[in-house]
Design a protein around this motif. Structure first.
Motif, short mmCIF file in Angstrom:
data_model
loop_
_atom_site.label_atom_id
_atom_site.label_comp_id
_atom_site.label_asym_id
_atom_site.label_seq_id
_atom_site.Cartn_x
_atom_site.Cartn_y
_atom_site.Cartn_z
N TYR A 32 0.88 -1.16 0.00
CA TYR A 32 0.00 0.00 0.00
C TYR A 32 0.92 1.22 0.00
CZ TYR A 32 -3.53 -3.29 1.62
OH TYR A 32 -4.36 -4.36 1.73
N SER A 33 0.54 2.27 -0.71
CA SER A 33 1.38 3.46 -0.70
C SER A 33 0.53 4.70 -0.44
CB SER A 33 2.15 3.62 -2.01
OG SER A 33 1.29 3.98 -3.06
N GLU A 34 1.19 5.70 0.13
CA GLU A 34 0.57 7.00 0.40
C GLU A 34 1.51 8.08 -0.07
OE1 GLU A 34 -0.65 7.76 4.38
OE2 GLU A 34 -2.03 6.07 4.43
N ILE A 35 0.95 9.04 -0.81
CA ILE A 35 1.70 10.18 -1.30
C ILE A 35 0.89 11.43 -0.96
CG2 ILE A 35 2.63 11.30 -3.35
CD1 ILE A 35 2.57 8.43 -4.62
N ILE A 36 1.55 12.45 -0.43
CA ILE A 36 0.87 13.71 -0.13
C ILE A 36 1.34 14.74 -1.13
CG2 ILE A 36 0.54 15.54 1.57
CD1 ILE A 36 1.03 13.38 3.74
N ILE A 37 0.39 15.28 -1.89
CA ILE A 37 0.68 16.32 -2.88
C ILE A 37 -0.22 17.51 -2.59
CG2 ILE A 37 0.71 16.92 -5.33
CD1 ILE A 37 1.07 13.92 -5.94
N ASP A 38 0.38 18.65 -2.32
CA ASP A 38 -0.35 19.88 -2.02
C ASP A 38 -1.39 19.68 -0.92
OD1 ASP A 38 1.11 21.25 -3.96
OD2 ASP A 38 -0.33 20.74 -5.54
N GLY A 39 -1.04 18.93 0.12
CA GLY A 39 -1.92 18.73 1.25
C GLY A 39 -2.96 17.63 1.07
N SER A 40 -3.05 17.03 -0.11
CA SER A 40 -4.00 15.95 -0.35
C SER A 40 -3.26 14.61 -0.32
CB SER A 40 -4.67 16.10 -1.71
OG SER A 40 -5.41 17.30 -1.75
N THR A 41 -3.86 13.61 0.32
CA THR A 41 -3.26 12.29 0.41
C THR A 41 -3.84 11.39 -0.68
OG1 THR A 41 -2.99 12.53 2.80
CG2 THR A 41 -2.89 10.30 1.91
N PHE A 42 -2.95 10.73 -1.41
CA PHE A 42 -3.34 9.81 -2.46
C PHE A 42 -2.86 8.42 -2.07
CE2 PHE A 42 -2.88 13.97 -4.34
CZ PHE A 42 -4.04 14.08 -5.10
N LYS A 43 -3.79 7.46 -2.04
CA LYS A 43 -3.47 6.09 -1.63
C LYS A 43 -3.65 5.14 -2.81
CE LYS A 43 -4.98 6.90 3.10
NZ LYS A 43 -5.82 6.43 4.20
N SER A 44 -2.77 4.16 -2.87
CA SER A 44 -2.90 3.13 -3.89
C SER A 44 -2.42 1.80 -3.33
CB SER A 44 -2.11 3.50 -5.15
OG SER A 44 -0.73 3.45 -4.90
N GLU A 45 -2.70 0.75 -4.08
CA GLU A 45 -2.28 -0.59 -3.71
C GLU A 45 -1.62 -1.19 -4.94
OE1 GLU A 45 -4.40 -4.75 -2.22
OE2 GLU A 45 -5.55 -2.89 -2.25
#
Length: 123
Positions: A32-45
């Motif tokens: 599972y991954s989490e990336i924060i771009i401009d204050g928004s969290t994006f999650k993927s698997e």
């Protein structure tokens, strides 16, 4: 003389701290991954094998070819790009590892702007 001791102290402090990078432990697996771009969290698997990564993000499945440059850096090439942006390869570098996760930075190949994220091994 004070400058000498200050420099010696700085060298001693930095040489004692080694960032753990057991990158080969993360070449394959389910994450599972989490990336924060401009204050928004994006999650993927995603699932990664030696040559393929299949990622699910926002209900969409994306497949990429995997090419390792060295133990800690990889290039992803989208298999069926649907637009110009998806045609760009992605360079990912593992910065730090733990027993179950790694911190990474990535960017499109040839671009300076990098994003950071974390990937956690699925149980």
């Amino acid at each position: 003389m004070k400058l000498f001791f200050l420099c010696l102290l700085v060298v001693c402090m930095t040489s004692c701290y080694n960032v753990e990078r057991n990158c080969t432990d993360f070449k394959t697996g389910h994450y599972y991954s989490e990336i924060i771009i401009d204050g928004s969290t994006f999650k993927s698997e995603f699932n990664r094998t030696d040559k393929l990564q299949i990622e699910t993000y926002d209900g969409k499945i994306d497949s990429s070819e995997v090419r390792w440059i060295n133990d800690c850096e990889v290039i992803f090439k989208t298999i069926n790009p649907k637009n110009r942006i998806e045609r760009k390869d992605i360079h990912l570098k593992i910065l730090h590892t733990t027993d179950s996760s790694y911190t990474f930075e990535y960017s499109y190949v040839g671009e300076d702007k990098k994003q950071k994220g974390i990937a956690i091994r699925a149980k």
